[in-house]
Scaffold this motif. Structure first.
Motif, PDB file in Angstrom:
ATOM      1  N   TRP A   1     -41.599 -55.035  37.922  1.00  0.00           N
ATOM      2  CA  TRP A   1     -41.500 -56.450  37.551  1.00  0.00           C
ATOM      3  C   TRP A   1     -40.143 -57.035  37.920  1.00  0.00           C
ATOM      4  CZ3 TRP A   1     -43.515 -55.441  31.894  1.00  0.00           C
ATOM      5  CH2 TRP A   1     -44.885 -55.170  31.944  1.00  0.00           C
ATOM      6  N   ASN A   2     -39.084 -56.286  37.644  1.00  0.00           N
ATOM      7  CA  ASN A   2     -37.734 -56.810  37.858  1.00  0.00           C
ATOM      8  C   ASN A   2     -37.347 -56.876  39.333  1.00  0.00           C
ATOM      9  OD1 ASN A   2     -37.401 -57.095  35.093  1.00  0.00           O
ATOM     10  ND2 ASN A   2     -36.432 -55.105  34.851  1.00  0.00           N
ATOM     11  N   SER A   3     -38.086 -56.169  40.178  1.00  0.00           N
ATOM     12  CA  SER A   3     -37.789 -56.213  41.612  1.00  0.00           C
ATOM     13  C   SER A   3     -38.359 -57.459  42.279  1.00  0.00           C
ATOM     14  CB  SER A   3     -38.355 -54.959  42.297  1.00  0.00           C
ATOM     15  OG  SER A   3     -39.782 -54.980  42.287  1.00  0.00           O
ATOM     16  N   ALA A   4     -39.266 -58.145  41.591  1.00  0.00           N
ATOM     17  CA  ALA A   4     -39.928 -59.309  42.199  1.00  0.00           C
ATOM     18  C   ALA A   4     -38.936 -60.453  42.409  1.00  0.00           C
ATOM     19  CB  ALA A   4     -41.080 -59.770  41.323  1.00  0.00           C
TER      20      ALA A   4
ATOM     21  N   ARG B   1     -55.717 -51.403  32.438  1.00  0.00           N
ATOM     22  CA  ARG B   1     -54.841 -50.595  33.282  1.00  0.00           C
ATOM     23  C   ARG B   1     -54.918 -51.021  34.746  1.00  0.00           C
ATOM     24  NH1 ARG B   1     -51.873 -46.159  33.118  1.00  0.00           N
ATOM     25  NH2 ARG B   1     -52.386 -45.817  30.916  1.00  0.00           N
ATOM     26  N   GLU B   2     -56.130 -51.258  35.264  1.00  0.00           N
ATOM     27  CA  GLU B   2     -56.220 -51.590  36.683  1.00  0.00           C
ATOM     28  C   GLU B   2     -55.618 -52.967  36.973  1.00  0.00           C
ATOM     29  OE1 GLU B   2     -60.309 -51.574  38.041  1.00  0.00           O
ATOM     30  OE2 GLU B   2     -61.033 -52.286  36.102  1.00  0.00           O
ATOM     31  N   LEU B   3     -55.730 -53.907  36.037  1.00  0.00           N
ATOM     32  CA  LEU B   3     -55.119 -55.216  36.239  1.00  0.00           C
ATOM     33  C   LEU B   3     -53.593 -55.141  36.152  1.00  0.00           C
ATOM     34  CD1 LEU B   3     -57.619 -57.376  34.165  1.00  0.00           C
ATOM     35  CD2 LEU B   3     -57.172 -57.625  36.611  1.00  0.00           C
ATOM     36  N   THR B   4     -53.101 -54.390  35.176  1.00  0.00           N
ATOM     37  CA  THR B   4     -51.646 -54.229  35.042  1.00  0.00           C
ATOM     38  C   THR B   4     -51.073 -53.515  36.257  1.00  0.00           C
ATOM     39  OG1 THR B   4     -51.824 -54.196  32.625  1.00  0.00           O
ATOM     40  CG2 THR B   4     -49.804 -53.311  33.589  1.00  0.00           C
ATOM     41  N   ASP B   5     -51.771 -52.487  36.729  1.00  0.00           N
ATOM     42  CA  ASP B   5     -51.316 -51.765  37.918  1.00  0.00           C
ATOM     43  C   ASP B   5     -51.328 -52.669  39.144  1.00  0.00           C
ATOM     44  OD1 ASP B   5     -50.936 -49.473  36.467  1.00  0.00           O
ATOM     45  OD2 ASP B   5     -52.800 -48.504  37.099  1.00  0.00           O
ATOM     46  N   ALA B   6     -52.349 -53.509  39.259  1.00  0.00           N
ATOM     47  CA  ALA B   6     -52.427 -54.413  40.410  1.00  0.00           C
ATOM     48  C   ALA B   6     -51.256 -55.391  40.421  1.00  0.00           C
ATOM     49  CB  ALA B   6     -53.750 -55.177  40.383  1.00  0.00           C
ATOM     50  N   GLY B   7     -50.893 -55.894  39.239  1.00  0.00           N
ATOM     51  CA  GLY B   7     -49.761 -56.802  39.158  1.00  0.00           C
ATOM     52  C   GLY B   7     -48.457 -56.132  39.541  1.00  0.00           C
ATOM     53  N   ALA B   8     -48.280 -54.875  39.116  1.00  0.00           N
ATOM     54  CA  ALA B   8     -47.068 -54.137  39.452  1.00  0.00           C
ATOM     55  C   ALA B   8     -47.006 -53.848  40.943  1.00  0.00           C
ATOM     56  CB  ALA B   8     -47.011 -52.837  38.653  1.00  0.00           C
TER      57      ALA B   8
ATOM     58  N   GLU C   1     -53.876 -62.808  46.810  1.00  0.00           N
ATOM     59  CA  GLU C   1     -53.128 -61.583  47.087  1.00  0.00           C
ATOM     60  C   GLU C   1     -53.313 -60.570  45.964  1.00  0.00           C
ATOM     61  OE1 GLU C   1     -48.920 -61.537  49.018  1.00  0.00           O
ATOM     62  OE2 GLU C   1     -48.660 -61.559  46.829  1.00  0.00           O
ATOM     63  N   PHE C   2     -53.211 -61.045  44.710  1.00  0.00           N
ATOM     64  CA  PHE C   2     -53.384 -60.163  43.552  1.00  0.00           C
ATOM     65  C   PHE C   2     -54.763 -59.528  43.542  1.00  0.00           C
ATOM     66  CE2 PHE C   2     -55.097 -59.866  39.202  1.00  0.00           C
ATOM     67  CZ  PHE C   2     -54.257 -58.899  38.677  1.00  0.00           C
ATOM     68  N   LEU C   3     -55.795 -60.320  43.805  1.00  0.00           N
ATOM     69  CA  LEU C   3     -57.156 -59.785  43.787  1.00  0.00           C
ATOM     70  C   LEU C   3     -57.350 -58.725  44.863  1.00  0.00           C
ATOM     71  CD1 LEU C   3     -59.195 -63.080  43.178  1.00  0.00           C
ATOM     72  CD2 LEU C   3     -58.575 -61.324  41.512  1.00  0.00           C
ATOM     73  N   GLY C   4     -56.561 -58.797  45.924  1.00  0.00           N
ATOM     74  CA  GLY C   4     -56.653 -57.798  46.969  1.00  0.00           C
ATOM     75  C   GLY C   4     -56.182 -56.423  46.532  1.00  0.00           C
ATOM     76  N   PHE C   5     -55.446 -56.367  45.452  1.00  0.00           N
ATOM     77  CA  PHE C   5     -54.990 -55.079  44.913  1.00  0.00           C
ATOM     78  C   PHE C   5     -55.981 -54.483  43.919  1.00  0.00           C
ATOM     79  CE2 PHE C   5     -50.973 -56.902  46.360  1.00  0.00           C
ATOM     80  CZ  PHE C   5     -50.401 -55.823  47.007  1.00  0.00           C
ATOM     81  N   LEU C   6     -57.094 -55.173  43.673  1.00  0.00           N
ATOM     82  CA  LEU C   6     -58.112 -54.696  42.736  1.00  0.00           C
ATOM     83  C   LEU C   6     -59.268 -54.087  43.492  1.00  0.00           C
ATOM     84  CD1 LEU C   6     -58.202 -57.749  40.288  1.00  0.00           C
ATOM     85  CD2 LEU C   6     -57.381 -55.453  39.758  1.00  0.00           C
ATOM     86  N   PRO C   7     -60.015 -53.191  42.854  1.00  0.00           N
ATOM     87  CA  PRO C   7     -61.207 -52.640  43.508  1.00  0.00           C
ATOM     88  C   PRO C   7     -62.242 -53.734  43.712  1.00  0.00           C
ATOM     89  CG  PRO C   7     -61.107 -51.977  41.199  1.00  0.00           C
ATOM     90  CD  PRO C   7     -59.794 -52.617  41.509  1.00  0.00           C
TER      91      PRO C   7
END
Length: 390
Positions: free
Chosen positions: A16-19, A320-327, A376-382
């Motif tokens: 989060w802090n790297s964003a 978990r999968e949503l939090t991981d996708a955001g990270a 972009e975020f949705l692209g990190f989800l299954p």
């Protein structure tokens, strides 16, 4: 904190802090040294730092100044600083129970004292609670007027966080307060986030606060302080509550750092909140547009148009999968759209909810930026089903 929670924190915070881009800064985005340096720099604009540090909330020191400025901002006779909002509200409701002769408080079942304080009202203050409604909104005037059980205090959380930071209209709020008065009840506002309600109501803070007998406000929610809260209202009631603050162990030897950060918030953040509220509407609309155009089978932006600078987003994925996708998005693209997701209150299995906050860091985001970030975020989800609802 469990070991797994420590590991998750150690993984998420660096991401989060790297964003480089985010909608709002989080409370854990700085080192201790950086936060102290910023407090000293910003504090110099809010208070004369050449004075002495105060002890036990000296009325001639920083804490006393914060209490005076808080009362002035809300248009009340007095205000008392508390280390936590939990303590401030317990003291306030206890004082009103003694003054009204009724130990029953009318509260929404989603309100903070009911959901988040481990039954403190009953176990520490001996109060009982009744619910005028269990609908996911503030109670109406009719519900208060027709409540089956008597109560001495009506407590209203403005906004109602768990329902999506919802607010009634000004007419609805005044009618609900009038209904409580008809029942000879006093009115207390849980105003942890009342600072950002003025835009929705179209009224200044003193006019809003004047509806209630007492108001609790937070200094770290919305205003970006370190911690702390205040109870504002008539001087006699505030003095009684301050006595209970001492009895509860809230008369802390040195609390001036928290008070100084709160003064900074009043000076710097409070005037900007209307701008945040306005931009939250732009962000929410862009989120709706992006999700409508996506293949996500079900989603919810709640409320459709935010009442404050915060609102909820619900998606049909696991926490978990949503939090991981955001990270992952933050790590790989430098854009932080969502932080930690949670299971929504009262929601069915398979859904997760995120509380979106729009603050200074998000003001540079255009609607197009938000739509691009969502895609972009949705692209990190299954991948999911292509059927759509909204």
């Amino acid at each position: 904190m469990t070991e797994s929670e420590r590991q998750e924190r150690a993984r998420l915070l660096p991401a989060w802090n790297s964003a480089r881009r985010r909608l709002a800064d989080g409370p854990t985005g700085e080192s201790v040294g950086a936060r102290l340096a910023r407090l000293a720099a910003e504090g110099a604009d809010a208070y004369d730092l050449t004075g002495w540090t105060d002890v036990y909330g000296d009325e001639d020191g920083i804490v006393g100044e914060l209490e005076r400025r808080t009362a002035a901002a809300l248009g009340t006779e007095a205000a008392a600083f508390f280390p936590t909002g939990t303590m401030a509200q317990q003291a306030a409701l206890r004082c009103w129970a003694e003054r009204t002769g009724s130990g029953t408080v009318a509260l929404h079942p989603l309100a903070h004292p009911v959901r988040c304080e481990r039954d403190a009202l009953r176990r520490l203050t001996g109060l009982s609670v009744v619910h005028p409604t269990d609908a996911p909104r503030l109670p109406t005037a009719a519900e208060v007027r027709d409540a089956a059980e008597p109560f001495g205090t009506l407590a209203l959380e403005l906004p109602l966080r768990e329902a999506g930071f919802l607010l009634p209209s000004w007419d609805e709020l005044t009618a609900t307060v009038a209904a409580a008065r008809e029942r000879d009840a006093v009115v207390h506002f849980d105003g942890a986030r009342i600072w950002e309600c003025a835009t929705h109501f179209g009224r200044g803070l003193p006019e809003i606060a004047a509806l209630a007998d007492t108001v609790y406000v937070s200094f770290y929610k919305s205003l970006g302080g370190l911690s702390g809260a205040a109870l504002a209202g008539p001087e006699a009631v505030v003095e009684d509550a301050a006595a209970w603050r001492h009895r509860y162990g809230g008369q802390i030897f040195q609390q001036w750092p928290a008070a100084l950060a709160a003064l900074v918030g009043l000076e710097r953040e409070l005037p900007r909140l209307p701008e945040y509220v306005a931009h939250a509407k732009t962000v929410a609309a862009a989120l709706r547009e992006a999700l409508t155009e996506s293949d996500v089978p079900w989603w919810l932006v709640r409320p459709r148009e935010p009442h404050t600078h915060q609102f909820q987003v619900w998606l049909p994925y696991g926490v978990r999968e949503l939090t991981d996708a955001g990270a992952r998005q933050a790590e790989e693209t430098g854009t932080l759209l969502f932080r930690r997701w949670s299971e929504p209150t009262g929601g069915p299995p398979g859904l997760a909810m995120h509380e979106v906050t729009v603050a200074a860091a998000g003001l540079t985001w255009s609607a197009g930026d938000v739509r691009d970030a969502v895609a972009e975020f949705l692209g990190f989800l299954p991948p999911r089903s292509s059927s759509r609802t909204g």
